[in-house]
Design an enzyme around this catalytic site. Structure first.
Site, mmCIF file in Angstrom:
data_model
loop_
_atom_site.group_PDB
_atom_site.id
_atom_site.type_symbol
_atom_site.label_atom_id
_atom_site.label_comp_id
_atom_site.label_asym_id
_atom_site.label_seq_id
_atom_site.Cartn_x
_atom_site.Cartn_y
_atom_site.Cartn_z
ATOM 1 C CD GLU A 32 39.993 42.459 42.935
ATOM 2 O OE1 GLU A 32 39.350 42.887 43.914
ATOM 3 O OE2 GLU A 32 40.165 43.108 41.901
ATOM 4 C CG HIS A 33 39.878 37.286 46.116
ATOM 5 N ND1 HIS A 33 38.747 36.757 46.690
ATOM 6 C CD2 HIS A 33 39.579 37.465 44.807
ATOM 7 C CE1 HIS A 33 37.813 36.595 45.767
ATOM 8 N NE2 HIS A 33 38.291 37.028 44.611
ATOM 9 N N GLY A 121 30.482 43.135 38.998
ATOM 10 C CA GLY A 121 31.681 43.239 39.841
ATOM 11 C C GLY A 121 32.032 44.673 40.177
ATOM 12 C CD GLU A 157 27.058 41.870 50.296
ATOM 13 O OE1 GLU A 157 26.601 43.028 50.221
ATOM 14 O OE2 GLU A 157 27.001 41.057 49.355
ATOM 15 C CG ASP A 169 33.239 45.458 47.387
ATOM 16 O OD1 ASP A 169 34.411 45.593 46.995
ATOM 17 O OD2 ASP A 169 32.589 44.409 47.249
#
Ligand code: GLA
Length: 386
Positions: A32-33, A121, A157, A169
């Site tokens: 994540e991140h 999410g 985005e 994503d």
């Protein structure tokens, strides 16, 4: 979702036949991140999706209709300014990307539908962008590869939703494969499919029902903090270009003396890449227990070092920690709300949810919802009428 019903809605609204594309939401098992730090991610496409139905028009208008909100939006191809309505911006953003790639489009009608909970999410916006991009590509016979589409949707985005997101994503939505997660190297863009066999366990998503509204500004801040850390190391070691090139020792030496918060952010990312690599070995060795432990560690890092969790997410992770039916749990996605992802023994899911729900709802004063996610294929055409 019923595809025929979507085609009917299109016909009722626009009066013509259509082409329909399905593009799924995603989970991320670990990593994540890390995507915007040139690291690794391990997402998978799920059984909840955005649907875009589309047909050509005879003029240069772009007519959009969001079935779930019963809202319409109309513009022309030469005037793609952002809308106050929010949802049209995801479509306008991809049209803008297609035009910037030098393609001349003509007008079209486009209907949006879907069953991905918004703000949970699960990347409903990326799914929508990918569905629209894929549908326009099909309708006009354009030649974009899936990787090009992922990069274009990411740029859409950035430009039209103002979130400087990574590639995960969009990539997961487009490239998803049933029963597999995808290990993506966000530096080289090389990827490999990783079979996910959880041996009687399932992916359970617990939705805090906290919409992650804070996330866009905080998300962009995290990105800046990571870049700051890289720059401090780079001043001393010029060959370094991203957190992917940086070790914990380098952080201790060059970032810790400068700023504690920046150090924490960078340390989380460097550790998360290590955890992901180990988790992939765990999966290859059928050791789901070890992988689950790493998910708990990821949550701790996201909470204490990266500081993107919230009370509701922490509460849900604490509730399942130590539970005999739960192998791993953590907050998922950008943070500040949305879902936790849990690896739970299939036969115990109902009991687990039944025991947590009343406590959560009492303590947090908001509903808890849940989904058992199955891993499905990525973006594709699901209906063609002529
Ligand atoms: C959001 C972004 C992704 C990724 C995750 C955190 O979902 O859109 O690019 O950075 O947050 O891993």
């Amino acid at each position: 979702m019923n595809i025929k019903k979507i085609a009917e809605k299109f016909k009722n609204h626009f009066g013509s036949d259509c082409l329909i594309v399905r593009s799924p939401g995603r989970v991320n098992i670990i990593g994540e991140h890390t995507d915007y730090n040139e690291g690794f991610v391990l997402p998978a496409a799920i059984d909840k999706a955005a649907y875009v139905a589309i047909a050509k028009r005879q003029d240069n208008k772009v007519c959009l209709y969001a079935a779930a909100f019963d809202q319409s939006f109309e513009t022309t191809l030469s005037n793609l300014t952002t809308s106050k309505l929010d949802w049209p911006n995801y479509i306008l953003g991809v049209i803008d990307q297609i035009q910037k790639a030098g393609v001349q489009l003509s007008g079209f009608d486009l209907l949006i539908d879907g069953d991905i909970p918004i703000g949970a999410g699960l990347s409903s916006s990326a799914a929508l962008e990918c569905a629209a991009l894929f549908a326009i590509t099909e309708l006009f016979g354009l030649q974009f590869s899936k990787m090009q589409m992922a990069l274009m949707a990411q740029k859409a985005e950035h430009d039209f939703a103002g979130v400087n997101c990574g590639l995960m994503d969009m990539f997961a939505s487009l490239f998803g494969k049933q029963g597999h997660a995808i290990k993506l190297d966000c530096r080289s863009l090389e990827y490999e499919y990783v079979p996910i066999d959880l041996k009687g366990y399932k992916l359970l998503l617990l939705n805090t029902n906290v919409k992650h509204t804070l996330s866009s500004s905080e998300y962009n801040n995290r990105r800046i903090e990571c870049e700051q850390g890289v720059n401090w190391v780079k001043e001393n070691i010029p060959t370094v270009n991203s957190l992917r090139d940086i070790t914990l020792d380098m952080l201790d030496e060059h970032v810790l003396p400068m700023d504690n918060i920046v150090y924490n952010r960078c340390r989380y990312v460097v550790e998360e890449n290590i955890r992901l690599t180990q988790a992939c070995s765990d999966l290859a060795n059928n050791n789901v227990v070890a992988m689950g432990e790493k998910m708990f560690e990821t949550h701790k890092g996201l909470k204490d070092l990266y500081e993107v969790s919230c009370a509701e997410l922490d509460f849900l992770v604490d509730q399942v920690k130590g539970h005999p039916a739960v192998l791993g749990a953590r907050m998922m996605g950008g943070g500040f709300g949305g879902c936790t992802i849990n690896i739970v023994k299939e036969s115990e899911i109902e009991n687990l949810v039944a025991s947590i729900m009343p406590i959560y709802e009492k303590q947090m004063q908001r509903p808890l919802s849940y989904y058992v996610a199955s891993i499905e294929d990525g973006t594709r055409v699901v209906f063609k009428n002529n």
